[in-house]
Motif scaffolding. Structure first.
Motif, short mmCIF file in Angstrom:
data_model
loop_
_atom_site.label_atom_id
_atom_site.label_comp_id
_atom_site.label_asym_id
_atom_site.label_seq_id
_atom_site.Cartn_x
_atom_site.Cartn_y
_atom_site.Cartn_z
N PHE A 99 22.47 54.19 43.95
CA PHE A 99 21.80 54.30 42.66
C PHE A 99 22.75 54.79 41.59
CE2 PHE A 99 18.37 54.09 45.61
CZ PHE A 99 17.39 53.38 44.93
N ALA A 100 22.50 54.34 40.37
CA ALA A 100 23.26 54.78 39.20
C ALA A 100 22.33 55.56 38.29
CB ALA A 100 23.82 53.57 38.45
N ARG A 101 22.88 56.56 37.66
CA ARG A 101 22.16 57.27 36.60
C ARG A 101 22.58 56.61 35.30
NH1 ARG A 101 19.72 62.04 34.94
NH2 ARG A 101 20.57 62.92 33.02
N VAL A 102 21.60 56.12 34.55
CA VAL A 102 21.86 55.40 33.31
C VAL A 102 21.29 56.25 32.17
CG1 VAL A 102 21.54 53.24 32.06
CG2 VAL A 102 21.64 53.23 34.56
N THR A 103 22.13 56.48 31.14
CA THR A 103 21.70 57.33 30.03
C THR A 103 22.01 56.66 28.69
OG1 THR A 103 23.82 58.48 30.00
CG2 THR A 103 22.07 59.47 31.31
N ALA A 104 21.17 56.96 27.73
CA ALA A 104 21.41 56.56 26.34
C ALA A 104 20.63 57.54 25.47
CB ALA A 104 20.94 55.14 26.08
N SER A 108 18.94 60.67 24.47
CA SER A 108 18.40 61.73 25.33
C SER A 108 17.61 61.16 26.51
CB SER A 108 17.51 62.67 24.51
OG SER A 108 16.42 61.94 23.98
N ALA A 109 17.56 59.83 26.65
CA ALA A 109 16.80 59.19 27.73
C ALA A 109 17.70 58.91 28.93
CB ALA A 109 16.19 57.88 27.22
N SER A 110 17.09 58.92 30.11
CA SER A 110 17.85 58.58 31.32
C SER A 110 16.91 57.93 32.33
CB SER A 110 18.51 59.81 31.93
OG SER A 110 17.55 60.70 32.44
N THR A 111 17.50 57.21 33.28
CA THR A 111 16.77 56.58 34.35
C THR A 111 17.72 56.36 35.52
OG1 THR A 111 15.21 54.79 34.89
CG2 THR A 111 17.18 54.17 33.64
N MET A 112 17.16 55.99 36.64
CA MET A 112 17.95 55.63 37.82
C MET A 112 17.76 54.13 38.05
SD MET A 112 19.34 58.47 38.73
CE MET A 112 19.96 58.23 40.37
N ALA A 113 18.84 53.47 38.48
CA ALA A 113 18.78 52.04 38.76
C ALA A 113 19.58 51.74 40.03
CB ALA A 113 19.35 51.24 37.59
N VAL A 147 15.51 54.23 27.74
CA VAL A 147 16.97 54.15 27.82
C VAL A 147 17.47 52.93 27.06
CG1 VAL A 147 18.92 53.69 29.37
CG2 VAL A 147 17.29 55.47 29.93
N PHE A 148 16.83 51.78 27.28
CA PHE A 148 17.30 50.57 26.62
C PHE A 148 17.02 50.63 25.12
CE2 PHE A 148 18.44 46.22 25.94
CZ PHE A 148 19.39 45.99 26.93
N ARG A 183 25.36 52.86 22.63
CA ARG A 183 26.09 53.59 23.68
C ARG A 183 25.20 53.74 24.92
NH1 ARG A 183 30.73 56.22 22.85
NH2 ARG A 183 30.18 57.82 24.38
N LEU A 184 25.76 53.33 26.07
CA LEU A 184 25.05 53.41 27.34
C LEU A 184 25.99 53.99 28.37
CD1 LEU A 184 22.31 52.39 28.70
CD2 LEU A 184 23.69 50.47 29.51
N GLY A 185 25.56 55.05 29.04
CA GLY A 185 26.36 55.66 30.09
C GLY A 185 25.84 55.24 31.45
N VAL A 186 26.76 54.92 32.36
CA VAL A 186 26.40 54.56 33.72
C VAL A 186 27.24 55.42 34.66
CG1 VAL A 186 26.31 52.72 35.44
CG2 VAL A 186 25.90 52.18 33.03
#
Length: 143
Positions: A71-76, A78-83, A103-104, A112-115
């Protein structure tokens, strides 16, 4: 004096011309719809976002990435999710996001999107000049 000016002008153009390829964002309005971070007219890709228009489901592929599963932690913003992460090609990873997830939405707003996968962090940045392409991609993908 004219000779000195000519030398200065030639030096300016030599320095202003990039010696490395220019990466850009390109929107391909085909089916599937693709937003690619690429060097145009080459096979070189950093990342792609793909979707079937109207589904809200986006497949993010990252290239030149170490092999990984899990799984990856995806952030943008102040939002985040796992994928979930799956390998693609010999040098890439793929994960799935939804355009209706916060997040999207934050990604489409600021580009900006962090993975983060394990200890590896990658930031995807859509520069201000290309944000309209990202927003159009999001609009066309949304269901």
């Amino acid at each position: 004096m004219t000779g000195l000016f000519g030398v200065a002008l030639a030096l300016f153009f030599q320095l202003a011309t990039p010696s490395t390829p220019l990466w850009t964002w390109t929107l391909y309005a085909d089916d599937p719809l693709v937003l690619a971070n690429e060097i145009p007219d080459t096979a070189r890709l950093r990342s792609t976002f793909e979707c079937e228009p109207g589904t809200s489901i986006v497949r993010l592929s990252l290239y030149q990435a170490p092999p990984a599963r899990g799984f990856a932690r995806v952030t943008a913003g102040s939002a985040s999710t796992m994928a979930e992460v799956e390998p693609v090609r010999s040098d890439g990873l793929r994960l799935v996001l939804r355009t209706d997830h916060p997040v999207f939405a934050a990604f489409a707003a600021d580009g900006r999107l962090g993975v983060m996968i394990g200890d590896e962090q990658r930031t995807i940045e859509v520069q201000r000049a290309h944000l309209a392409k990202l927003r159009r991609f999001t609009e066309l993908c949304a269901g």
